[in-house]
Every structure is written in structure tokens, then in C-alpha cells.
Design a protein around this motif. Sequence first.
Motif, PDB file in Angstrom:
ATOM      1  N   ALA A  37       0.853  -1.176   0.000  1.00 45.96           N
ATOM      2  CA  ALA A  37       0.000   0.000   0.000  1.00 45.96           C
ATOM      3  C   ALA A  37       0.893   1.231   0.000  1.00 45.96           C
ATOM      4  CB  ALA A  37      -0.911   0.010   1.220  1.00 45.96           C
ATOM      5  N   ILE A  38       0.630   2.143  -0.910  1.00 46.03           N
ATOM      6  CA  ILE A  38       1.404   3.377  -1.024  1.00 46.03           C
ATOM      7  C   ILE A  38       0.559   4.501  -0.467  1.00 46.03           C
ATOM      8  CG2 ILE A  38       2.484   5.017  -2.607  1.00 46.03           C
ATOM      9  CD1 ILE A  38       2.019   1.502  -3.791  1.00 46.03           C
ATOM     10  N   GLY A  39       0.963   5.017   0.692  1.00 43.13           N
ATOM     11  CA  GLY A  39       0.245   6.120   1.309  1.00 43.13           C
ATOM     12  C   GLY A  39       0.953   7.432   1.032  1.00 43.13           C
ATOM     13  N   ASP A  40       0.190   8.450   0.654  1.00 44.75           N
ATOM     14  CA  ASP A  40       0.813   9.751   0.390  1.00 44.75           C
ATOM     15  C   ASP A  40      -0.258  10.831   0.480  1.00 44.75           C
ATOM     16  OD1 ASP A  40       3.766  10.410  -1.084  1.00 44.75           O
ATOM     17  OD2 ASP A  40       2.281  12.015  -1.106  1.00 44.75           O
ATOM     18  N   ILE A  41       0.133  12.003   0.946  1.00 46.30           N
ATOM     19  CA  ILE A  41      -0.806  13.116   0.978  1.00 46.30           C
ATOM     20  C   ILE A  41      -1.188  13.532  -0.439  1.00 46.30           C
ATOM     21  CG2 ILE A  41       0.956  14.938   1.039  1.00 46.30           C
ATOM     22  CD1 ILE A  41      -0.892  16.347   3.139  1.00 46.30           C
ATOM     23  N   ASP A  42      -0.304  13.252  -1.391  1.00 44.77           N
ATOM     24  CA  ASP A  42      -0.564  13.487  -2.814  1.00 44.77           C
ATOM     25  C   ASP A  42      -1.135  12.195  -3.400  1.00 44.77           C
ATOM     26  OD1 ASP A  42      -0.505  13.884  -5.556  1.00 44.77           O
ATOM     27  OD2 ASP A  42       1.452  14.845  -5.564  1.00 44.77           O
ATOM     28  N   GLU A  43      -2.452  12.120  -3.441  1.00 46.06           N
ATOM     29  CA  GLU A  43      -3.107  10.881  -3.872  1.00 46.06           C
ATOM     30  C   GLU A  43      -2.758  10.531  -5.314  1.00 46.06           C
ATOM     31  OE1 GLU A  43      -7.523   8.776  -3.645  1.00 46.06           O
ATOM     32  OE2 GLU A  43      -7.346  10.967  -3.599  1.00 46.06           O
ATOM     33  N   ALA A  44      -2.626  11.535  -6.178  1.00 46.20           N
ATOM     34  CA  ALA A  44      -2.284  11.281  -7.577  1.00 46.20           C
ATOM     35  C   ALA A  44      -0.910  10.633  -7.685  1.00 46.20           C
ATOM     36  CB  ALA A  44      -2.330  12.574  -8.377  1.00 46.20           C
ATOM     37  N   ALA A  45       0.046  11.094  -6.877  1.00 45.42           N
ATOM     38  CA  ALA A  45       1.386  10.507  -6.893  1.00 45.42           C
ATOM     39  C   ALA A  45       1.339   9.068  -6.403  1.00 45.42           C
ATOM     40  CB  ALA A  45       2.334  11.331  -6.032  1.00 45.42           C
ATOM     41  N   ALA A  46       0.556   8.809  -5.357  1.00 45.26           N
ATOM     42  CA  ALA A  46       0.422   7.446  -4.838  1.00 45.26           C
ATOM     43  C   ALA A  46      -0.189   6.529  -5.898  1.00 45.26           C
ATOM     44  CB  ALA A  46      -0.436   7.441  -3.578  1.00 45.26           C
ATOM     45  N   LYS A  47      -1.198   7.031  -6.607  1.00 42.54           N
ATOM     46  CA  LYS A  47      -1.838   6.226  -7.648  1.00 42.54           C
ATOM     47  C   LYS A  47      -0.870   5.928  -8.789  1.00 42.54           C
ATOM     48  CE  LYS A  47      -6.673   7.540  -6.878  1.00 42.54           C
ATOM     49  NZ  LYS A  47      -7.862   8.265  -7.419  1.00 42.54           N
ATOM     50  N   ALA A  48      -0.038   6.890  -9.129  1.00 42.23           N
ATOM     51  CA  ALA A  48       0.921   6.679 -10.212  1.00 42.23           C
ATOM     52  C   ALA A  48       1.933   5.603  -9.846  1.00 42.23           C
ATOM     53  CB  ALA A  48       1.641   7.989 -10.536  1.00 42.23           C
ATOM     54  N   VAL A  49       2.414   5.624  -8.597  1.00 45.61           N
ATOM     55  CA  VAL A  49       3.360   4.596  -8.151  1.00 45.61           C
ATOM     56  C   VAL A  49       2.679   3.232  -8.132  1.00 45.61           C
ATOM     57  CG1 VAL A  49       4.757   3.777  -6.212  1.00 45.61           C
ATOM     58  CG2 VAL A  49       4.789   6.194  -6.839  1.00 45.61           C
ATOM     59  N   ALA A  50       1.464   3.168  -7.579  1.00 48.12           N
ATOM     60  CA  ALA A  50       0.740   1.895  -7.523  1.00 48.12           C
ATOM     61  C   ALA A  50       0.510   1.336  -8.924  1.00 48.12           C
ATOM     62  CB  ALA A  50      -0.587   2.086  -6.795  1.00 48.12           C
ATOM     63  N   ALA A  51       0.182   2.202  -9.874  1.00 49.84           N
ATOM     64  CA  ALA A  51      -0.058   1.746 -11.241  1.00 49.84           C
ATOM     65  C   ALA A  51       1.218   1.215 -11.882  1.00 49.84           C
ATOM     66  CB  ALA A  51      -0.619   2.889 -12.082  1.00 49.84           C
ATOM     67  N   ARG A  52       2.342   1.837 -11.572  1.00 45.80           N
ATOM     68  CA  ARG A  52       3.614   1.344 -12.111  1.00 45.80           C
ATOM     69  C   ARG A  52       3.980  -0.019 -11.513  1.00 45.80           C
ATOM     70  NH1 ARG A  52       4.962   6.936 -12.093  1.00 45.80           N
ATOM     71  NH2 ARG A  52       5.911   6.864 -10.025  1.00 45.80           N
ATOM     72  N   LEU A  53       3.630  -0.227 -10.264  1.00 45.19           N
ATOM     73  CA  LEU A  53       3.946  -1.500  -9.622  1.00 45.19           C
ATOM     74  C   LEU A  53       3.017  -2.610 -10.112  1.00 45.19           C
ATOM     75  CD1 LEU A  53       4.635  -0.419  -5.918  1.00 45.19           C
ATOM     76  CD2 LEU A  53       6.308  -0.923  -7.718  1.00 45.19           C
ATOM     77  N   ASP A  54       1.736  -2.293 -10.197  1.00 45.59           N
ATOM     78  CA  ASP A  54       0.755  -3.303 -10.625  1.00 45.59           C
ATOM     79  C   ASP A  54      -0.505  -2.597 -11.082  1.00 45.59           C
ATOM     80  OD1 ASP A  54      -1.004  -5.360 -11.034  1.00 45.59           O
ATOM     81  OD2 ASP A  54      -0.823  -6.242  -9.045  1.00 45.59           O
ATOM     82  N   ALA A  55      -0.649  -2.432 -12.371  1.00 48.21           N
ATOM     83  CA  ALA A  55      -1.794  -1.710 -12.927  1.00 48.21           C
ATOM     84  C   ALA A  55      -3.119  -2.383 -12.608  1.00 48.21           C
ATOM     85  CB  ALA A  55      -1.632  -1.562 -14.437  1.00 48.21           C
ATOM     86  N   SER A  56      -3.081  -3.688 -12.329  1.00 49.61           N
ATOM     87  CA  SER A  56      -4.313  -4.407 -12.019  1.00 49.61           C
ATOM     88  C   SER A  56      -4.827  -4.092 -10.616  1.00 49.61           C
ATOM     89  CB  SER A  56      -4.096  -5.913 -12.145  1.00 49.61           C
ATOM     90  OG  SER A  56      -3.386  -6.429 -11.023  1.00 49.61           O
ATOM     91  N   GLY A  57      -3.942  -3.612  -9.759  1.00 52.02           N
ATOM     92  CA  GLY A  57      -4.331  -3.329  -8.383  1.00 52.02           C
ATOM     93  C   GLY A  57      -4.331  -4.530  -7.465  1.00 52.02           C
TER      94      GLY A  57
END
Length: 253
Positions: A37-57
Motif C-alpha cells: 500500500a502506497i500512502g501519500d498526501i498526494d493521492e495522484a502521486a500514490a496512484k501513479a506509483v501503484a499503477a507502475r507497480l501493478d496496474a491491475s491493483g
Amino acid sequence: MNAAATNGGRVALVTGGGGGLGEIIAGALHGAGYRVAIGDIDEAAAKAVAARLDASGATALALKLDVRRKSDFDAALAAILARWNAAHVLVNNAAVTVARPVMEISPEEFDEVIAVNLRGTFLGCQVFGAYFRDAGHGRIVNMASLAGQNGGTATGAHYAASKGGIVTLTKVFARDLGKSGVTVNAIAPGPLDLPIVHKTVPAERFAEFKANIPVGDIGDPAFVAQIVLQLASPESGFVSGATWDVNGGLFMR
């Protein structure tokens, strides 16, 4: 059995995981088989990292997390449990850095830096520490800093004080949670090859800056991530309350 297979059932949260060292740590954990789980105050940045790790979620989850708020940690834990039904590792990495002469720091700026760095670490340890304690197992890794050990030379007094406080909090939580199968450790990096360091040190001074480090160079953030992996592992149960120095010899015990 390889590390990825061994860690396939383990779940980690990295705060401040939307960039910098946090992103590198999240990537290392994910690469070792963790669900992250990638937690960040910048939700867009967290989503970008999560998508790079596993786009399927399936193995990466982005969470909006303001570490100053206990309710955000409660919500993050609830989201992780809803997704994966377990949590095993917390990496308290989120931080703010402000380089300012000590006599010029306003009370408001001091409070803001302390709130993110020290209060955020405290709240993460408290919320996830309670869950880990009740589960009978957990690993907490807090990101401290050389600045918290030597008073800081390129950072503000508020940053240095917050990181020194993290070293102390690590000991307190390690003592409190140790008999519950939970370890709490800190890593105290010196200057690493990260954008924040290159931004802080002018390019024309960088060669001199490196020459003043006993080993003659800045550190590799990927190596710090490997230490996180070691401290996060189930086998690290006899290491707790420690601060691991990674500073090129700038601070020697």
C-alpha cells in the motif's frame, strides 16, 4: 524458495510512498513479493506509483494519507484489511524537509515540520502497532536521519529535532511492543542520491560536498531499501529498538 514466493502473503504500507525514497522502498518491497500500500498526501502521486507497480491493483494499493491525522492511519489500516485481510509491515517514511537557519524558523514552521515527521511517525506506530500487537506479529521501520544524530549540517533545526525524536520513539515502541512479536527499528541515512539532496546542494559545490564524506560519495537509496527488506522480514525478530546508520562514515558510534 525465492524471496518473492516467501513474501507473497505479506502486506506492507509505505508512507510518503508517492516519490523519492518512499517510492524506491515500495518498489523493493513489491519486487520481493509483498503486497504494498502506497500512502501519500498526494493521492495522484500514490496512484501513479501503484499503477507502475501493478496496474491491475491486485498487489498494489494507493491511499490518500495525511500522516498528521490519526483518522487517516485508521482509514488506511481499514482499507488494507478490506483489500488483503492482513497487514505485517509499516514503513514510516513520510517527511518534510526545510533548510533554514535556526534563528529564522518561525513557530508555525517548526510545528509543521514536527507534525509531519515526528507526530506522523508516532501516529503510525500507535495505530499499526496496536494492530500488530493484537495479531501477534509485526514489523515497523521508521526513517530517521543522520541529521537527528549530529544536529544536522544541511537541514533545519526542526528537521533534525524531529529525526532525533524518531530515534527515541523507535526505542519506546520497541520496548512496549517487543513481547507481542512486534519489532520497531529505525534507519538513519546520510545524504543519498535523491532529487532532494541535489536540490539542497548547489551543483558547483557538489564535488566538495562529496569530498567531505569519509567514503567520498553519497549513498545509494536502493541499498537503504534493502535494509528495509531485512528489517521487515519474519526472520528479523531479534532486532528491535536499533537505529541502522547508512551515512558514509559521517557519524560513527
